[in-house]
Design a protein around this motif. Structure first.
Motif, mmCIF file in Angstrom:
data_model
loop_
_atom_site.group_PDB
_atom_site.id
_atom_site.type_symbol
_atom_site.label_atom_id
_atom_site.label_comp_id
_atom_site.label_asym_id
_atom_site.label_seq_id
_atom_site.Cartn_x
_atom_site.Cartn_y
_atom_site.Cartn_z
ATOM 1 N N GLU A 96 0.880 -1.173 0.000
ATOM 2 C CA GLU A 96 0.000 0.000 0.000
ATOM 3 C C GLU A 96 0.918 1.224 0.000
ATOM 4 O OE1 GLU A 96 -1.940 2.185 3.703
ATOM 5 O OE2 GLU A 96 -2.835 0.212 3.318
ATOM 6 N N LEU A 97 0.651 2.154 -0.907
ATOM 7 C CA LEU A 97 1.472 3.354 -1.015
ATOM 8 C C LEU A 97 0.806 4.528 -0.313
ATOM 9 C CD1 LEU A 97 2.499 2.997 -4.766
ATOM 10 C CD2 LEU A 97 3.820 2.349 -2.733
ATOM 11 N N ASN A 98 1.582 5.230 0.504
ATOM 12 C CA ASN A 98 1.107 6.395 1.240
ATOM 13 C C ASN A 98 1.963 7.585 0.841
ATOM 14 O OD1 ASN A 98 -0.841 5.224 3.498
ATOM 15 N ND2 ASN A 98 0.850 3.793 3.217
ATOM 16 N N GLY A 99 1.387 8.479 0.026
ATOM 17 C CA GLY A 99 2.113 9.615 -0.516
ATOM 18 C C GLY A 99 2.345 10.720 0.486
ATOM 19 N N PRO A 100 3.051 11.775 0.046
ATOM 20 C CA PRO A 100 3.441 12.880 0.929
ATOM 21 C C PRO A 100 2.279 13.537 1.675
ATOM 22 C CG PRO A 100 4.494 13.092 -1.206
ATOM 23 C CD PRO A 100 3.519 11.964 -1.317
ATOM 24 N N GLU A 103 -1.408 10.974 6.143
ATOM 25 C CA GLU A 103 -1.095 11.038 7.569
ATOM 26 C C GLU A 103 0.052 10.084 7.902
ATOM 27 O OE1 GLU A 103 -3.349 9.775 11.645
ATOM 28 O OE2 GLU A 103 -4.516 10.960 10.223
ATOM 29 N N CYS A 104 0.065 8.917 7.269
ATOM 30 C CA CYS A 104 1.111 7.925 7.495
ATOM 31 C C CYS A 104 2.488 8.493 7.148
ATOM 32 C CB CYS A 104 0.813 6.684 6.651
ATOM 33 S SG CYS A 104 2.048 5.387 6.764
ATOM 34 N N ALA A 105 2.602 9.130 5.972
ATOM 35 C CA ALA A 105 3.888 9.700 5.548
ATOM 36 C C ALA A 105 4.280 10.884 6.432
ATOM 37 C CB ALA A 105 3.829 10.118 4.084
#
Length: 189
Positions: A96-100, A103-105
């Motif tokens: 799963e990708l989390n971008g800038p 909240e994760c990034a």
């Protein structure tokens, strides 16, 4: 060792590697497939492990080819090898990708030291840079954050393989979407 002990040991190794830069499993080989169907492999740094959920966290530049490849096909493999006791861990699952803007990034970025943040400043990975610029100060911290992403890998299977002088051993484990072990078995090496 029993199958349950092998599974627990493998995940303990990974969890420890996320906190120990000297661990052999700190650096894993991430394998994806490019737009032409060719396998692509590169080393990544293991940043965090959630053993209960069978989740691994890796940081990356969102401009990198791996980000594009995983955007198109989230199925990936992670491979690591520990020279003592000669154990290979091959994990297959989805990323799963989390971008800038996620909240994760943002949370992961806030925990990074400046030296790591600086690796996200500059041009896209793989671009020509010409002559390295003179050291005239660093770009603003936010410049790097705009390219920072978090890859959350969820393991579906673990293939554990141990090289031994007389008798190699191999076991395969499967996990459900919550991380619970659904099957384990010894297999021929």
């Amino acid at each position: 060792m029993t199958l349950a002990e092998v599974d627990a040991s493998a995940w303990a190794e990974l969890e420890g590697a996320a906190a120990d830069p000297q661990s052999a499993f700190r650096y894993l080989n991430l394998c994806s497939v490019d737009a032409y169907g060719r396998p692509q492999a590169r080393m990544v740094v293991l940043r965090r492990v959630d053993v209960a959920r069978r989740v691994l966290e890796i940081h990356t530049d969102v401009r990198s080819p791996k980000w594009q490849e995983i955007s198109a096909d989230p199925r990936v493999t992670l491979l690591g090898f520990g020279p003592q006791p000669k154990v290979q861990l091959r994990l297959q699952g989805s990323a799963e990708l989390n971008g800038p803007a996620s909240e994760c990034a943002a949370e992961a970025w806030s925990l990074l030291p400046q030296s790591t943040r600086s690796t996200y400043m500059g041009g896209p990975p793989g671009d020509d840079i010409g002559e390295p610029p003179a050291s005239e100060g660093k770009a603003a911290d936010a410049d790097g954050q705009a390219f920072f992403g978090v890859l959350i890998f969820r393991a579906e299977t673990l293939d554990w393989f141990q090289l031994c002088h007389a008798d190699n051993r191999r076991a395969v484990f499967a996990y459900d979407h919550l991380g619970a072990l659904t099957s384990s078995r010894w297999v021929n090496p």
